[in-house]
Design a protein around this motif. Structure first.
Motif, short mmCIF file in Angstrom:
data_model
loop_
_atom_site.label_atom_id
_atom_site.label_comp_id
_atom_site.label_asym_id
_atom_site.label_seq_id
_atom_site.Cartn_x
_atom_site.Cartn_y
_atom_site.Cartn_z
N ASP A 34 0.90 -1.15 0.21
CA ASP A 34 0.12 0.16 0.12
C ASP A 34 1.06 1.06 0.08
OD1 ASP A 34 -2.14 -1.66 0.10
OD2 ASP A 34 -2.39 -1.67 2.44
N LYS A 35 1.85 1.29 -1.13
CA LYS A 35 2.82 2.18 -1.09
C LYS A 35 3.65 2.73 0.20
CE LYS A 35 -0.42 4.44 -4.38
NZ LYS A 35 -0.95 5.81 -4.76
N ARG A 36 3.95 1.70 1.10
CA ARG A 36 4.63 1.94 2.05
C ARG A 36 5.92 0.96 2.20
NH1 ARG A 36 3.74 3.80 7.35
NH2 ARG A 36 1.44 4.03 7.16
N GLN A 37 6.99 1.20 2.47
CA GLN A 37 8.16 0.16 2.56
C GLN A 37 7.93 -0.31 3.96
OE1 GLN A 37 12.10 0.46 0.67
NE2 GLN A 37 12.94 0.33 2.99
N VAL A 38 7.86 -1.66 3.94
CA VAL A 38 7.89 -2.37 5.36
C VAL A 38 8.83 -3.68 5.30
CG1 VAL A 38 5.44 -1.66 5.43
CG2 VAL A 38 5.80 -3.92 4.39
N LEU A 39 9.35 -3.86 6.38
CA LEU A 39 9.80 -5.24 6.71
C LEU A 39 8.94 -6.30 6.71
CD1 LEU A 39 12.34 -6.69 7.67
CD2 LEU A 39 12.08 -6.00 10.01
N LEU A 40 9.11 -7.14 6.01
CA LEU A 40 8.11 -8.30 5.90
C LEU A 40 8.22 -9.43 6.82
CD1 LEU A 40 5.60 -9.18 4.15
CD2 LEU A 40 7.28 -10.11 2.39
N MET A 41 7.36 -9.67 7.65
CA MET A 41 7.37 -10.34 8.72
C MET A 41 6.29 -11.53 8.90
SD MET A 41 10.12 -9.65 10.35
CE MET A 41 10.13 -11.19 11.43
N SER A 42 5.65 -11.70 7.38
CA SER A 42 4.37 -12.65 7.51
C SER A 42 4.45 -13.62 6.32
CB SER A 42 3.32 -11.82 7.43
OG SER A 42 3.41 -11.00 6.23
N LYS A 331 -2.02 -2.74 12.93
CA LYS A 331 -1.96 -1.51 12.34
C LYS A 331 -0.79 -0.52 12.98
CE LYS A 331 -4.87 2.67 11.36
NZ LYS A 331 -6.05 3.28 11.62
N SER A 332 -0.52 -0.68 14.09
CA SER A 332 0.42 0.26 14.94
C SER A 332 1.93 -0.38 14.27
CB SER A 332 0.37 0.01 16.37
OG SER A 332 -0.82 0.53 16.73
N LEU A 333 1.92 -1.50 14.22
CA LEU A 333 3.26 -2.25 13.73
C LEU A 333 3.52 -1.58 12.11
CD1 LEU A 333 2.95 -5.78 15.13
CD2 LEU A 333 4.99 -4.18 15.61
N LEU A 334 2.29 -1.67 11.29
CA LEU A 334 2.42 -1.28 10.21
C LEU A 334 3.01 -0.03 9.99
CD1 LEU A 334 2.20 -2.18 7.10
CD2 LEU A 334 -0.25 -1.66 7.15
N GLU A 335 2.51 1.04 11.00
CA GLU A 335 2.89 2.41 10.99
C GLU A 335 4.38 2.52 11.26
OE1 GLU A 335 0.28 4.06 13.66
OE2 GLU A 335 -1.60 4.36 12.37
N PRO A 341 0.46 -9.39 10.05
CA PRO A 341 -1.15 -9.46 9.94
C PRO A 341 -1.70 -10.11 11.32
CG PRO A 341 -0.40 -11.30 8.72
CD PRO A 341 1.02 -10.63 9.15
N ALA A 342 -2.62 -9.62 11.49
CA ALA A 342 -3.77 -10.17 12.69
C ALA A 342 -4.56 -11.22 11.92
CB ALA A 342 -4.55 -9.11 13.20
#
Length: 386
Positions: A34-42, A331-335, A341-342
């Motif tokens: 969703d246009k946000r760089q994230v560390l993928l843990m899933s 959601k807080s982790l994503l921010e 994911p939950a």
């Protein structure tokens, strides 16, 4: 139509509504959601092969040599030399006589159980088995008996009470939500006593469990009758497979509808999977994954989250309970730039929501430390831990 709208509204009101999150970068440890760089843990890309250059080149080579589509089912025009090569590779990797490729692991489970279990069969199924196993049981004509999760006493008591003339015991090896490992050794022992077939889904074990990633049979040093797996997780391709004695594979070719009536997987996908198996066998990716699993489990214990420091599963559930709270924490982790994911009902029981974290061999200690630090702060803020 109004009935469907009402059902959908109920799902939303219970905070069980699911939405897609779209990736716009490859399935690496860092990606864009969703246009946000994230560390993928899933991700189930446990060995980091989904964007591997050698694997991608092999897939492209397969397309260049054989084309994009397979053109038909395996029993008409869809069987290529590559399919046979991959099946031979899988059989050798799993130390079985033969293997058969299905289009998904889901279709493999459905096809095996529904084609083998007629009205004379009893199916003994773990209560936390994957949906594909459950659906396979429903589509079969067998009588399904559900036993308590990984409870060998309950399994034994239910089998001995019925003492069926024909039957199977079916279980995941690594369970997809809780991440625990089935007691395959005792399941095989019980099956032999009552002359039952053992069916084990190695979807989350192939490329992961055992020091060489060969799965549950090698891990427990025992032989199961039928091993089912997927090519879409550690192997980082697409498709499913079944490994067994040759006569069982021949039977499935002739009776499993999910195999017979499906167009074959494309040559590019198959060639990529072949290269993935070669890399699993020739590199230290499995060792790196196992080291990461033990490291993060140790760190989780240190912040007050129960985890098995000697565990071998890359799936690590963090139990939250309340659906709303689980969604808020995710959601807080994503921010913070971390995607975990939950998981909510009906995937897990009602009011037993989890954060489902998975580990990859490509994560390093800095990545895992970042996750632990941010997770600790958010869980303290939400009074999950002290």
């Amino acid at each position: 139509m109004n009935d469907i709208k009402e059902k959908l509204q109920t799902i939303k009101e219970k905070n069980l509504y699911r939405e897609m999150r779209y990736l716009s970068k490859p399935q690496d440890k860092y990606t864009v959601i969703d246009k946000r760089q994230v560390l993928l843990m899933s991700s189930n890309n446990y060995l980091g092969l989904a964007n591997n250059e050698e694997v991608k080149k092999s897939a492209i080579d397969g397309i260049n040599e054989f084309g994009l589509g397979s053109g038909g089912s395996r029993l008409t025009t869809g069987s290529y030399d590559l399919h046979k090569k991959l099946e031979e590779k899988i059989a050798k990797f799993k130390n079985c006589e033969a293997a058969l490729i299905f289009n998904t692991g889901y279709m493999a489970n459905v096809g095996v159980i529904s084609s083998i279990c007629d009205e004379n069969y009893y199916i003994f199924s773990d209560e936390l088995n994957h949906a594909s196993i459950i659906d396979g049981c429903k589509l079969s004509k067998g009588k399904t008996i559900v036993y308590k999760h990984n409870d060998m006493k309950d399994l034994y008591n239910k089998i001995s009470t019925i003492n069926p003339a024909k039957g199977i015991i079916v279980t995941d090896s690594v369970f997809s939500m809780d991440g625990d490992i089935a007691n395959i050794h005792d399941i095989v022992k019980i099956a032999k006593e009552f002359n039952l077939l053992t069916v084990v889904d190695d979807a989350h074990a192939t490329g992961v469990v055992d020091k060489n990633g060969r799965g549950s049979s090698e891990y427990f040093n025992c032989k199961v009758d039928i091993t089912i797996g997927t090519l879409s997780k550690a192997v980082a391709s697409e498709g499913g497979f079944v490994c067994a004695d040759e006569y069982i594979i021949d039977y499935l070719k002739n009776k499993a509808r999910s195999f017979i009536s499906s167009t074959a997987l494309s040559p590019g996908i198959i060639n990529g999977a072949i290269k993935s198996f070669e890399l699993i066998e020739s590199t230290d990716r499995v060792k790196k994954l196992n080291n990461n699993i033990k490291y993060i489990n140790k760190k989780l214990n240190e912040i007050g989250i129960e985890a098995d420091e000697n565990g071998d599963s890359p799936i690590i559930p963090i139990f939250i309970g309340d659906e709303d709270l689980a969604m808020d924490i995710s959601k807080s982790l994503l921010e913070k730039g971390i995607y975990i994911p939950a998981i909510r009902y009906p995937t897990v029981p009602l009011n037993k929501s989890i954060l489902r974290m998975t580990i990859m061999s490509t994560h390093n200690k800095e990545d895992l430390d970042l996750v632990i630090n941010e997770l600790k702060q958010i869980l303290i803020e939400n009074k999950v831990i002290k």
